[in-house]
Design a protein around this motif. Structure first.
Motif, short mmCIF file in Angstrom:
data_model
loop_
_atom_site.label_atom_id
_atom_site.label_comp_id
_atom_site.label_asym_id
_atom_site.label_seq_id
_atom_site.Cartn_x
_atom_site.Cartn_y
_atom_site.Cartn_z
N GLY A 182 22.39 -14.97 -62.25
CA GLY A 182 23.54 -14.54 -61.44
C GLY A 182 23.75 -15.31 -60.16
N LYS A 183 23.44 -16.60 -60.15
CA LYS A 183 23.62 -17.38 -58.93
C LYS A 183 25.09 -17.45 -58.53
N THR A 184 25.97 -17.69 -59.52
CA THR A 184 27.40 -17.78 -59.22
C THR A 184 27.94 -16.42 -58.79
N THR A 300 28.94 -24.97 -39.36
CA THR A 300 29.31 -24.79 -40.75
C THR A 300 28.17 -24.14 -41.52
N THR A 301 28.48 -23.11 -42.26
CA THR A 301 27.47 -22.44 -43.09
C THR A 301 27.30 -23.20 -44.39
N LEU A 302 26.06 -23.55 -44.72
CA LEU A 302 25.76 -24.27 -45.96
C LEU A 302 24.97 -23.37 -46.90
N ILE A 303 25.45 -23.26 -48.13
CA ILE A 303 24.77 -22.47 -49.16
C ILE A 303 24.52 -23.37 -50.36
N LEU A 304 23.25 -23.52 -50.73
CA LEU A 304 22.87 -24.32 -51.88
C LEU A 304 22.45 -23.40 -53.02
N LEU A 305 22.90 -23.72 -54.24
CA LEU A 305 22.54 -22.97 -55.44
C LEU A 305 21.86 -23.92 -56.42
N GLY A 306 20.85 -23.45 -57.10
CA GLY A 306 20.23 -24.31 -58.10
C GLY A 306 18.98 -23.69 -58.70
N ASP A 307 18.56 -24.28 -59.79
CA ASP A 307 17.33 -23.86 -60.47
C ASP A 307 16.23 -24.84 -60.09
N LYS A 308 15.28 -24.39 -59.30
CA LYS A 308 14.23 -25.30 -58.79
C LYS A 308 13.35 -25.86 -59.90
N ASP A 309 13.35 -25.22 -61.06
CA ASP A 309 12.49 -25.68 -62.15
C ASP A 309 13.18 -26.69 -63.06
N GLN A 310 14.46 -26.95 -62.82
CA GLN A 310 15.17 -27.92 -63.64
C GLN A 310 14.76 -29.33 -63.31
N LEU A 311 15.16 -30.23 -64.18
CA LEU A 311 14.94 -31.66 -63.98
C LEU A 311 15.59 -32.09 -62.68
N ALA A 312 14.88 -32.89 -61.90
CA ALA A 312 15.40 -33.34 -60.61
C ALA A 312 16.42 -34.44 -60.80
N ALA A 313 16.99 -34.89 -59.68
CA ALA A 313 18.00 -35.93 -59.70
C ALA A 313 17.46 -37.22 -60.31
N VAL A 314 18.38 -38.02 -60.86
CA VAL A 314 17.99 -39.31 -61.43
C VAL A 314 17.46 -40.23 -60.33
N GLU A 315 18.15 -40.24 -59.20
CA GLU A 315 17.70 -41.06 -58.08
C GLU A 315 16.53 -40.38 -57.37
N ALA A 316 15.93 -41.08 -56.43
CA ALA A 316 14.71 -40.59 -55.79
C ALA A 316 14.95 -39.35 -54.93
N GLY A 317 14.00 -38.44 -54.96
CA GLY A 317 14.02 -37.31 -54.05
C GLY A 317 14.40 -36.00 -54.69
N ALA A 318 13.41 -35.20 -55.10
CA ALA A 318 13.65 -33.87 -55.66
C ALA A 318 13.75 -32.88 -54.51
N SER A 369 16.86 -12.32 -65.34
CA SER A 369 17.83 -13.02 -66.17
C SER A 369 18.64 -12.00 -66.97
N HIS A 370 19.96 -12.13 -66.86
CA HIS A 370 20.85 -11.26 -67.62
C HIS A 370 21.24 -11.92 -68.94
N ARG A 371 20.72 -13.11 -69.17
CA ARG A 371 21.04 -13.84 -70.40
C ARG A 371 19.86 -13.86 -71.37
N PHE A 372 18.65 -14.00 -70.83
CA PHE A 372 17.47 -14.13 -71.67
C PHE A 372 16.46 -13.03 -71.40
N ASP A 373 15.74 -12.67 -72.46
CA ASP A 373 14.59 -11.79 -72.35
C ASP A 373 13.36 -12.68 -72.22
N HIS A 374 12.61 -12.56 -71.12
CA HIS A 374 11.45 -13.42 -70.91
C HIS A 374 10.32 -13.14 -71.89
N ASN A 375 10.47 -12.11 -72.70
CA ASN A 375 9.41 -11.78 -73.66
C ASN A 375 9.67 -12.32 -75.06
N ARG A 376 10.86 -12.90 -75.28
CA ARG A 376 11.17 -13.40 -76.62
C ARG A 376 12.22 -14.49 -76.54
#
Length: 615
Positions: A182-184, A300-318, A369-376
């Motif tokens: 539910g990040k969005t 200016t208020t900055l809000i970042l959204l993302g999955d920290k466990d996803q693959l990082a950027a192609v360029e340097a710096g996760a 997660s409202h999409r997946f069951d972590h048990n299956r």
């Protein structure tokens, strides 16, 4: 003259010829003669190419490659003497000794940097620190506003509500979470909360909100999600109207300067925005993060959204991964716990810590997660990959759950792979054939093209590497040939009806962004007397555009795409093809990102007698 050792490293592919050329440049133009410094320069150059922003001179590499074996054998005092004496190395801990910021390398013990990445790190740290130390914002009637936006629940804590509360008082908030958490939905309520408070205190002067994502595909997805949900917010119509639905790419937001890495918006010309939201932040590299922060006003208020466990950027710096260190444990202070209990009524005592940093008070991990069951199914598989539980992963893949599974190939050219892909792609080609309009009615052709694109987006083959029979290039060729043999496409090379393509480079003239996917169709426009091949793309505003193939300069077939390119996308079903030798770097992140691109099923293809390992 390059050091003999460096030539051996290149010959053994421990470093690239590009890294050796960098060392040679430092010798020729920088006047560096010391072999140790030149070897370190080549190593840090290679390290950046591998996605790292710095080289730790005290760490040994688990692969035991010769450069790291050599480095581990050097005496630390010897290293310090060499780096301190070099004219091409700036010692960050002794800035008074620096005559000019021109040295290409920066040594901040125990790390060695290329100057650009050290400068970016300093900028990011300084800007974030200033935001973290800024006075807290107090919204009137916050508890009442939260109650209106979030239904009553017995679940404690409601992490979406916690994120909304914390974001209301800060100029910086980072919200992380896996697929379907539910990040969005959360950020939409944050925007509604902020805009409603602004409406009450400054009627007729709404907040200027800008929404962005790293790629065109990710921007389109965020735009679709917000458009689908904004009208359901329990807020006045005047407030909902001032929540933007248009999302731009981050590059377009900052305004690229042609032929340069620089942008139009920077410290001297900041963005005119009160709130900036950036989705899919895991895809943002260090360089782009620095340029974004440099382009924001202090208020200016900055809000970042993302999955920290996803693959990082192609360029340097996760960047997202580094900022989210410790997010799994929360690490909230007593002050944060107390404020939330009073303000939102949520109890985060279980995630309280006496060692929590100031940054961690601005980070929220959405855990349900409202999409997946972590048990299956996919949820269980993704969680096992995230935790690097190799045995559990292999157990889940051989289970009978239809949402995950394993296809084992006898050899890399085993046609079971094409047979599986054929079943997945047959649907969009049948849609193409069965729903083809007659005549030159533009609305009918537009609806048809949209339907074909939607059908294609339900299934995707993902690959880890580009070359070889199990890489993107080989898979695209193999799948196209099989589809032609089955009579589903007319040919398997060049331009043909049914060919799916991905844009590989931003084209601002055509308004096509890197990662956009289109389908080649035989379309008859109103002014034409016969159909012509055109490539159909859906725009962020959900309109359709048709381009002659000759106008598309940077596209490639996309029956298969790399896992990197799939970030920001979702499909009903994915087929993840693993190479003969799985790269050790980012293995966990690659697999996690791949399997979580799917909503319904995620199957993995690998060679027989191979098992997924994380060591």
């Amino acid at each position: 003259m390059l050091p003999k050792r460096l030539t051996e490293w290149v010959d053994n592919e421990w470093v690239r010829s590009t890294d050796a050329a960098f060392a040679a440049l430092l010798a020729e133009q920088g006047g560096e003669t010391d072999e140790t410094v030149l070897l370190l320069a080549a190593m840090v150059s290679r390290h950046v190419a591998d996605g790292h922003i710095r080289l730790n001179l005290t760490d040994s590499n688990p692969t035991h490659e010769m450069p790291f074996t050599w480095l581990a054998g050097l005496d630390p005092i010897f290293l310090q003497q060499k780096l301190s004496a070099s004219s091409i190395v700036q010692t960050a801990s002794a800035p008074e000794q620096i005559s000019a910021d021109t040295q290409p390398l920066v040594w901040n013990s125990p790390y060695l940097y290329l100057r650009r990445y050290w400068a970016n790190e300093q900028l990011i740290s300084a800007v974030l620190q200033a935001r973290l130390q800024a006075p807290s914002i107090e919204l009137p009637d916050l508890r009442k506003r939260l109650d209106a936006l979030f239904p009553v629940t017995t679940e404690q804590p409601d992490w979406q509500r916690v994120a909304c509360a914390l974001a209301s008082r800060s100029r910086f908030t980072l919200i992380t979470g896996g697929p379907g958490t539910g990040k969005t939905r959360t950020v939409l309520r944050i925007l509604g909360l902020l805009q409603a408070a602004r409406h009450d205190t400054h009627p007729g002067q709404p907040l200027r909100i800008r929404l962005a994502a790293p790629t065109g595909k990710a921007a389109a997805r965020l735009s679709e999600s917000i458009s689908a949900e904004v009208d359901a917010l329990p807020l006045p119509e005047t407030v909902r109207q001032n929540i933007p639905r248009e999302v731009s790419t981050l590059h377009r937001l900052l305004g690229p300067r042609p032929g340069s890495r620089l942008f139009q918006h920077n410290r001297q010309n900041p963005l005119h925005a009160d709130v900036v939201v950036v989705d899919e932040a895991s895809m943002i590299d260090q360089e782009l993060t620095a340029r974004l922060l440099d382009a924001l006003r202090a208020d200016t208020t900055l809000i970042l959204l993302g999955d920290k466990d996803q693959l990082a950027a192609v360029e340097a710096g996760a960047v997202l991964g580094e900022l989210c260190e410790g997010a799994d444990s929360g690490n909230y202070s007593e002050a944060t716990r107390s404020w939330l209990a009073e303000t939102s009524g949520d109890d985060i005592g279980q995630w309280q810590s006496q060692t929590g940093t100031e940054l961690q008070q601005h980070i929220v991990k959405l855990r349900k997660s409202h999409r997946f069951d972590h048990n299956r199914g996919i949820g269980a598989l993704a969680e096992a990959i995230r935790l690097e539980q190799g045995e559990r992963v292999n157990e889940l893949l051989t289970d009978t759950d239809a949402s995950t599974g394993l296809i084992e190939l006898r050899h890399p050219l085993d046609n079971r792979l094409e047979t599986t892909a054929l079943a997945g792609y047959r649907g969009y080609l049948e849609t193409l054939a069965d729903q083809r309009p007659t005549g030159n009615d533009y609305a009918a052709h537009t609806a048809w093209a949209r339907g074909v694109l939607m059908a294609f987006s339900r299934y995707q083959v993902l690959a880890v590497i580009r070359n070889g029979p199990l890489g993107v290039n080989g898979l695209n060729e193999r799948i196209a040939k099989r589809l032609k043999v089955e009579g589903l496409i007319s040919k398997d090379w060049g331009w043909f009806e049914g060919r799916p393509v991905m844009v590989t480079r931003n084209d601002y003239e055509l308004n096509l962004m890197n990662g956009d996917v289109g389908i080649c169709l035989s379309v008859q426009l109103p002014e034409e007397d016969q159909p012509r091949l055109r490539v159909a793309f859906e725009q962020p505003d959900q309109s359709m555009r048709f381009f002659l193939p000759s106008r598309l300069e940077a596209v490639e077939s996309v029956f298969a795409m790399t896992v990197h390119k799939s970030q920001g996308s979702e499909f009903n079903d994915v087929l993840v093809v693993l190479p003969e030798t799985m790269p050790s770097q980012h293995r966990r992140e690659v697999l996690y990102t791949a399997v979580t691109r799917a909503r319904a099923s995620s199957w993995i293809v690998q060679l027989q007698n191979h098992s997924l390992r994380f060591d």
